[in-house]
Structure formats: C-alpha cells, structure tokens
Motif scaffolding. Structure first.
Motif, mmCIF file in Angstrom:
data_model
loop_
_atom_site.group_PDB
_atom_site.id
_atom_site.type_symbol
_atom_site.label_atom_id
_atom_site.label_comp_id
_atom_site.label_asym_id
_atom_site.label_seq_id
_atom_site.Cartn_x
_atom_site.Cartn_y
_atom_site.Cartn_z
ATOM 1 N N LYS A 105 0.587 -1.627 -0.033
ATOM 2 C CA LYS A 105 0.420 -0.172 0.195
ATOM 3 C C LYS A 105 1.181 1.245 0.111
ATOM 4 C CE LYS A 105 -4.014 -2.078 1.373
ATOM 5 N NZ LYS A 105 -3.808 -3.747 1.635
ATOM 6 N N ASP A 115 -2.914 -2.833 6.871
ATOM 7 C CA ASP A 115 -1.890 -2.407 5.909
ATOM 8 C C ASP A 115 -2.134 -1.180 5.090
ATOM 9 O OD1 ASP A 115 -0.552 -4.557 6.446
ATOM 10 O OD2 ASP A 115 -1.266 -5.486 4.877
ATOM 11 N N THR A 161 2.491 -9.272 -1.035
ATOM 12 C CA THR A 161 2.062 -7.715 -0.489
ATOM 13 C C THR A 161 2.537 -7.193 0.618
ATOM 14 O OG1 THR A 161 0.129 -9.070 -0.564
ATOM 15 C CG2 THR A 161 0.280 -7.777 -2.189
ATOM 16 N N ASP A 195 -6.159 -3.630 -5.936
ATOM 17 C CA ASP A 195 -4.207 -4.167 -6.485
ATOM 18 C C ASP A 195 -4.717 -4.683 -8.015
ATOM 19 O OD1 ASP A 195 -1.851 -4.355 -6.770
ATOM 20 O OD2 ASP A 195 -1.742 -5.566 -5.311
ATOM 21 N N GLY A 225 -8.490 -8.357 -1.466
ATOM 22 C CA GLY A 225 -9.777 -7.929 -0.483
ATOM 23 C C GLY A 225 -10.250 -7.506 -1.174
ATOM 24 N N ASN A 226 -10.142 -5.970 -0.927
ATOM 25 C CA ASN A 226 -10.938 -5.546 -1.929
ATOM 26 C C ASN A 226 -10.931 -5.257 -3.414
ATOM 27 O OD1 ASN A 226 -12.650 -3.541 -0.553
ATOM 28 N ND2 ASN A 226 -11.610 -2.555 0.783
ATOM 29 N N PHE A 227 -9.881 -5.870 -4.041
ATOM 30 C CA PHE A 227 -10.522 -5.944 -5.597
ATOM 31 C C PHE A 227 -9.474 -4.440 -5.720
ATOM 32 C CE2 PHE A 227 -11.814 -6.893 -9.655
ATOM 33 C CZ PHE A 227 -11.671 -8.093 -9.880
HETATM 34 C C1 LIG Z 1 -3.795 -4.146 1.504
HETATM 35 C C2 LIG Z 1 -3.571 -6.225 0.863
HETATM 36 C C3 LIG Z 1 -4.416 -7.225 0.091
HETATM 37 C C4 LIG Z 1 -5.354 -7.025 -0.895
HETATM 38 O O1 LIG Z 1 -5.226 -5.877 -1.479
HETATM 39 P P1 LIG Z 1 -6.702 -5.347 -1.826
HETATM 40 O O2 LIG Z 1 -6.132 -4.249 -2.974
HETATM 41 O O3 LIG Z 1 -7.546 -4.906 -1.038
HETATM 42 O O4 LIG Z 1 -7.136 -6.187 -2.746
HETATM 43 C C5 LIG Z 1 -3.636 -8.332 -0.033
HETATM 44 N N1 LIG Z 1 -2.238 -8.004 0.485
HETATM 45 C C6 LIG Z 1 -1.460 -7.421 1.763
HETATM 46 C C7 LIG Z 1 -1.113 -7.440 2.455
HETATM 47 C C8 LIG Z 1 -2.459 -6.242 2.108
HETATM 48 O O5 LIG Z 1 -2.467 -5.331 2.852
#
Ligand SMILES: *Cc1c(COP(=O)(O)O)cnc(C)c1O
Length: 463
Positions: A112, A143, A407, A259, A255-257
């Motif tokens: 992020k 994060d 990530t 990335d 998660g939130n789609f």
């Molecule tokens: C936020 C996050 C995700 C999910 O990313 P999205 O853009 O919300 O799909 C995955 N892994 C880590 C470590 C994150 O911080």
C-alpha cells in the motif's frame, strides 16, 4: 482526462478533483471516462526505464494537465525515493516460471506504500495555496492504515482519522499506526470487524450533514489515484519478463479488489496480461462471484491474512460497471439491491466478460504449504497474504510466467510465518524499535453516532 462515477449521477471530475474527492457523491466510484492505450512500441520502450520513469510514462495519460511532466516526475521521485530497494518493486525468481514481485520495500512494509506515498504528496500539491482543510477518514484491516498514516503525518492542511477493527490487526500493524503521534493523526479502534468500519466510513460520505460540514476525502482503494499508482508495477514487471512480445500472468492476494483491478487497467491499456488470478482466503465472496456469478456476503472469518478478511470488495463495483456497458443507472440499481439484501447475481455480460480473471480459494493448510515451499525450495520467506496468492499461482495451469504479488514483508506477520516455516523474521531496521514506542488511540463502539461525534470534536470544518 475526465472521470465518471460508476453510478452515473455524480458530476464528471478532472484528475485533481477526483484525487481530492475519493468516493463520488452518488455513492459510486470514479473511473476514467475511457481507457488510454499504450502502443506496442511504447510498452517495449518501458523496458529500459527506471521505476520512476515507468511511473511517469504510465500515469501521464491519467493525470492529464492537472500536473506538468516535471511536477509528476518530482512527486514520483520523492515518493519512490523512500523505498529501501533501488528497483522499488524488484522481481525474484522462485522456479522456472514462478516469480515474486516484491511490493513491500516502502516505509510501512506493505504494497500500500506504493500508492499512498504518492497520494500523500498529491494531496499536499493540490491543497497548497487553497484554503481547504481536508479531513481524511478511512477504514483499515491493517496495512492501509499504517501506509496512509505514514504518508499523511505532519502534512499541512490535512487530518487523518483511521478506523481499525479492535483486536483484528496484528500487533505490528497496530503499532505502526498507533505509535505515530503527529497531531494530525487520529487512530480509532472500533468494536466490530473490518466491514463494520468500512460501512461507517461509507455512511459518513453519504451523510449530507456530516459531509457538508467537513471536506471529507478517502485514502481507501476507492480513491482512483491509488489504483492508478498500482498500474505501474504491472508494466514494470511484465516488460522485464518479455512484454510486449510475451504475455505474463499475475496472481494477486485479493481483499478489496484494488490491486487486481489495477492489473485489469494495465490490460485495458494494452499490456499483454494472460490471466489475473484472484486469490482469496476462506472469505471467498470474489471467488464465488467470478466462478459462479454469485456475489453474496458470508460471515467474515478471521484468518492469518487480515487484509483479505472481508466480504464486500468495494472495487469490484468498478469491474461490474466496466463490464456492464458502463450503464450507471443499471449498476446503481444492482448495487442498491446488493446493499439491501447482501446478495446479487452477476449479469451474463458481467460474468462472461470477466474472462481475463481466474479465481481460487486457498485455505489455511494450503497457505502454510506455500510458505514452506517458498522457503524450502527457493529460500524465500514470504508473508501469509503472499502465500495465498502463491498457492493459487502454483495450482493454475499456465504456459507463460506467473508473477505472484508479494504484498507484505514477512516481518509484519511474524507469528504466522514462524508457525509455518520455523523462521521468525526480524523487524527491518527502520522499525526495529516499534515495540518500545508509545501508543495512542481511542476505543469506540462501532456506531455512526459515536464515531462521528468523536471526529466532529477534532476535525476542522470546511472554510
Ligand atoms: C490490502 C492488502 C491486500 C489486498 O489488496 P486489495 O487491493 O484490497 O485487494 C493483500 N495483501 C496485503 C498484505 C494487503 O495489505
């Protein structure tokens, strides 16, 4: 470049205003009016560029004339200068066709930072010389909060109020937020889960009284500028693996789609992306939606991958809009149905149109096996989120290189990493004293009244 809302009833905005606004006033999310394209030659030319120059080349069409070329380059140089690796997002090879794209070399050790370090500078740039005081409100499963706080702490003209679900983020994640004592940083632990916190933030934006009183802005991945910044590393990685002559697949812990949607944008711009693998943990709403057209909320289960413990994926709306002929009125009706019943079916166009995506659900055992495999076979210690995507990548049949997006730094999730691999990753030097620092945060019930009263007592109203 102009931006339109997925729900069709908010004014079109330019890049500056879309950055400052975050969510659209009709409850929708902003998207470019049309996807800009890069030609084959332009993509081939990226292979010789640094990360910063790649970022400038990829983002220029989205920024339009809101910044000069020099201004954009200056902001990217400052944002990515804070990363501890010279390549910013280096690629690491795991076996002959499996790769990791390490996105965690920023100040708070998660991907992020790539978007938020830039977003903090964009806010400052666009607010300088105005009398607007921004009130950023956000919800985090871990994060986003630390990355946003690092990017905003001490900046003039901005306060940040960050909600996190009490007890549901790791100790490292919490301390990375709550030990930042800058006066414009306000941490709030909410009694509830991430979806409760996110729903509270959405309601603040949609509440005319509250959003009329404060100049609200968002740093969640509903903010377009964040997605834009994430498009860059898809190009950066793919050209190093042979694009545009060879296609590349990506596996993304989702998660939130946000990335993985950035990967979709890269494909729309002309990058040869063979597949986008949406990897979920047992909170698998996206896997059910993409494989069976069933977008229906379950009950959130806590896992060692808290950034993926969600049952509503805000950015999925952007994909549904783009695949549904960009019909804002129809999407608004579909989303209102979902918001009242907690379930909806994808239309045929949405379901069949999503064929660039594959999806997979990875449980705890397979996550652990992927962490062990990376450690034993390639000498790489990976975090649990990355392991979910690596497990999905290894199950996926592919005749092109598969890049798993790494990530988070494994040190952010030390207990889970130690359980799986027997290795306890050390905290990198820049946060080595994290557990000695003083913490500060408020604890509130997860109600609209409690949270808005707390914010109203501390935020600066509109001028
Ligand atoms: C936020 C996050 C995700 C999910 O990313 P999205 O853009 O919300 O799909 C995955 N892994 C880590 C470590 C994150 O911080």
């Amino acid at each position: 470049m102009r931006y339109v809302s997925t729900r069709g009833a908010a004014p079109a905005l330019d890049f500056r205003d879309v950055t400052l606004a975050g969510l659209a006033s009709d409850g929708g999310l902003y998207l470019p009016e049309a996807w800009p394209g890069l030609s084959r030659d332009q993509i081939a030319g990226l292979a010789n560029l640094s990360y910063v120059d790649t970022a400038v080349a990829v983002m220029t069409p989205f920024v339009g004339d809101a910044l000069t070329a020099d201004e954009l380059k200056d902001l990217c140089t400052r944002a990515y200068g804070r990363f501890s690796h010279a390549a910013v997002t280096p690629l690491v090879q795991l076996d002959h066709d499996q790769w990791l794209l390490e996105l965690f070399h920023g100040p708070t050790l998660a991907f992020k930072d790539v978007a938020l370090q830039l977003l903090g500078l964009l806010f400052e740039k666009f607010l300088t010389g105005t009398d607007t005081h921004l009130t950023i409100v956000g919800a985090t499963s871990g994060d986003t909060g630390s990355a946003a706080i690092d990017a905003i702490a001490g900046r003039q003209g901005v306060d940040i109020f960050m909600l996190h679900p009490a007890g549901r983020v790791s100790d490292v994640q919490r301390r990375q937020m709550t030990t930042v004592l800058a006066p414009n940083v306000h941490n709030i632990a909410i009694d509830g889960d991430f979806d409760t916190a996110q729903a509270l933030v959405k309601r603040m934006f949609n509440d005319p009284g509250f959003s009329g009183t404060f100049a609200l802005s968002a740093v969640n991945s509903i903010n377009w500028a964040r997605l834009m910044a994430q498009v860059v590393y898809y190009f950066y990685a793919a050209v190093r693996l042979g694009a545009p002559d060879r296609a590349v697949a990506f596996s993304v812990p989702t998660g939130n789609f946000g990335d993985v949607f950035a990967g979709y944008v890269a494909a729309k711009m002309g990058l040869p992306v063979a597949k986008l693998i949406v990897a979920t943990n047992v909170n698998d709403i996206l896997h059910r939606a993409l494989s069976a057209g069933d977008y229906s909320k379950g009950v959130v289960q806590q896992t060692p991958t808290p950034s993926m413990d969600i049952q509503v994926s805000s950015n999925f709306e952007r994909l549904l809009f783009d695949l549904g002929a960009r019909d804002g009125a129809a999407l608004a009706a579909q989303m209102q149905g979902f918001e009242s019943s907690g379930a909806m079916r994808l239309t045929n166009a949405q379901h069949t149109g999503a064929d660039l995506f594959a999806s997979d659900r990875v449980d705890l055992d397979d996550m652990t096996l992927a962490m062990r495999w990376a450690h034993e076979r390639a000498g790489e210690v990976i975090d649990p989120h990355t392991a979910i995507a690596l497990a999905a990548a290894r199950r996926h049949e592919s005749d092109v290189p598969v890049v798993t997006l790494a990530t988070a730094h494994p040190a952010k999730f030390r207990d889970a990493v130690e359980r799986a691999t027997g290795q306890r990753p050390a905290l990198p030097g820049r946060i080595g004293d994290l557990f000695d620092r003083e913490e500060r945060f408020a604890s509130l019930p997860g109600t609209f009244e409690a949270v808005t009263a707390y914010i109203a007592a501390r935020a600066v109203p509109r001028g």
